[in-house]
Design an enzyme around this catalytic site. Structure first.
Site, PDB file in Angstrom:
ATOM      1  N   GLY A  43     -19.557   4.566  45.609  1.00  0.00           N
ATOM      2  CA  GLY A  43     -20.090   3.627  44.623  1.00  0.00           C
ATOM      3  C   GLY A  43     -19.124   2.472  44.442  1.00  0.00           C
ATOM      4  O   GLY A  43     -17.920   2.622  44.656  1.00  0.00           O
ATOM      5  N   GLN A  48     -15.282  -4.512  40.303  1.00  0.00           N
ATOM      6  CA  GLN A  48     -14.273  -4.069  41.261  1.00  0.00           C
ATOM      7  C   GLN A  48     -14.072  -5.046  42.406  1.00  0.00           C
ATOM      8  O   GLN A  48     -13.100  -4.939  43.143  1.00  0.00           O
ATOM      9  CB  GLN A  48     -14.654  -2.688  41.824  1.00  0.00           C
ATOM     10  CG  GLN A  48     -14.612  -1.592  40.781  1.00  0.00           C
ATOM     11  CD  GLN A  48     -14.964  -0.271  41.401  1.00  0.00           C
ATOM     12  OE1 GLN A  48     -16.136   0.061  41.535  1.00  0.00           O
ATOM     13  NE2 GLN A  48     -13.977   0.497  41.816  1.00  0.00           N
ATOM     14  N   CYS A  90     -11.615   6.600  42.293  1.00  0.00           N
ATOM     15  CA  CYS A  90     -12.081   5.235  42.082  1.00  0.00           C
ATOM     16  C   CYS A  90     -11.431   4.316  43.112  1.00  0.00           C
ATOM     17  O   CYS A  90     -10.228   4.418  43.353  1.00  0.00           O
ATOM     18  CB  CYS A  90     -11.700   4.794  40.665  1.00  0.00           C
ATOM     19  SG  CYS A  90     -12.254   3.141  40.260  1.00  0.00           S
ATOM     20  N   GLU A 133     -20.012   4.162  37.496  1.00  0.00           N
ATOM     21  CA  GLU A 133     -20.178   2.741  37.824  1.00  0.00           C
ATOM     22  C   GLU A 133     -20.648   1.933  36.611  1.00  0.00           C
ATOM     23  O   GLU A 133     -20.218   0.795  36.420  1.00  0.00           O
ATOM     24  CB  GLU A 133     -21.147   2.561  39.002  1.00  0.00           C
ATOM     25  CG  GLU A 133     -20.750   3.273  40.292  1.00  0.00           C
ATOM     26  CD  GLU A 133     -19.346   2.946  40.782  1.00  0.00           C
ATOM     27  OE1 GLU A 133     -18.850   1.851  40.493  1.00  0.00           O
ATOM     28  OE2 GLU A 133     -18.742   3.813  41.433  1.00  0.00           O
TER      29      GLU A 133
END
Ligand code: ZN
Length: 192
Positions: A43, A48, A90, A133
């Site tokens: 994801g 990001q 992450c 997310e």
């Protein structure tokens, strides 16, 4: 486009809903998928990749050509039920993993690039990615959701990222906060 690492300020930015889905946004999504697969992620949220947009992409399979690609625009989560502990990582904190407690299932309403509505109760890994997310779009990272004892296990790694960020700032590889925020506001005025 590149993936920014914690504690980059854009990761703390609360995204505004997208109002314009155009060719440029579709190109952004394509590029995000490329980056996500390159980094072996499942994801990736717009924050990001240094964009202030309520948008994230996912593919549970984590590999190009496999599984199903999903694009979520303006997701709204509601009606959380139960609780479940699951390990998370992450792409903005590479190689850092910890167990996070989140609702076992949750309702998600969102749109894809075609304007089609997603309106479902989600659970399992699929639901977990959606929750992780959507947090990003609100400026929240998974380390914010750790219990103190769990956080202690990763605090050293988190600190390393902070040191690295400061070093990059000193080397002027990352602009100051004001410059970053100005850029985000410009992009927002284009899409939101
Ligand atoms: Zn993440």
């Amino acid at each position: 486009m590149e993936i920014v690492h914690y504690p980059h300020p854009t990761l703390r930015h609360k995204s505004k809903p997208i109002r314009r889905v155009n060719k440029e946004l579709k190109m952004i999504v394509d590029e995000m998928f490329e980056l996500m697969y390159e980094a072996s992620g499942v994801g990736l949220a717009a924050n990001q990749v240094n964009l202030p947009l309520q948008l994230f992409i996912m593919n549970e399979a984590g590999e190009k050509g496999e599984g199903e690609e999903h694009v979520f625009i303006n997701p709204v989560l509601s009606k959380p039920k139960g609780s479940e502990e699951r390990q998370e990582g992450c792409l903005s904190l590479p190689q850092t993993y910890a167990n996070v407690i989140r609702p076992k299932e949750i309702h998600c309403q969102a749109y894809n690039l075609k304007g089609e509505e997603f309106n479902n109760v989600v659970d399992g890994l699929f639901g977990r990615i959606i929750q992780h997310e959507t947090d990003h779009l609100n400026g929240v990272m998974f380390i914010d959701r750790l219990k103190d004892a769990t956080y202690d296990q990763v605090s050293g790694e988190v600190e390393e990222f902070e040191i690295e960020f400061e070093a990059q700032r000193k080397a002027e590889k990352i602009p100051d906060d004001e410059t970053i925020m100005k850029r985000l506001a410009e992009i927002e005025s284009k899409f939101c």
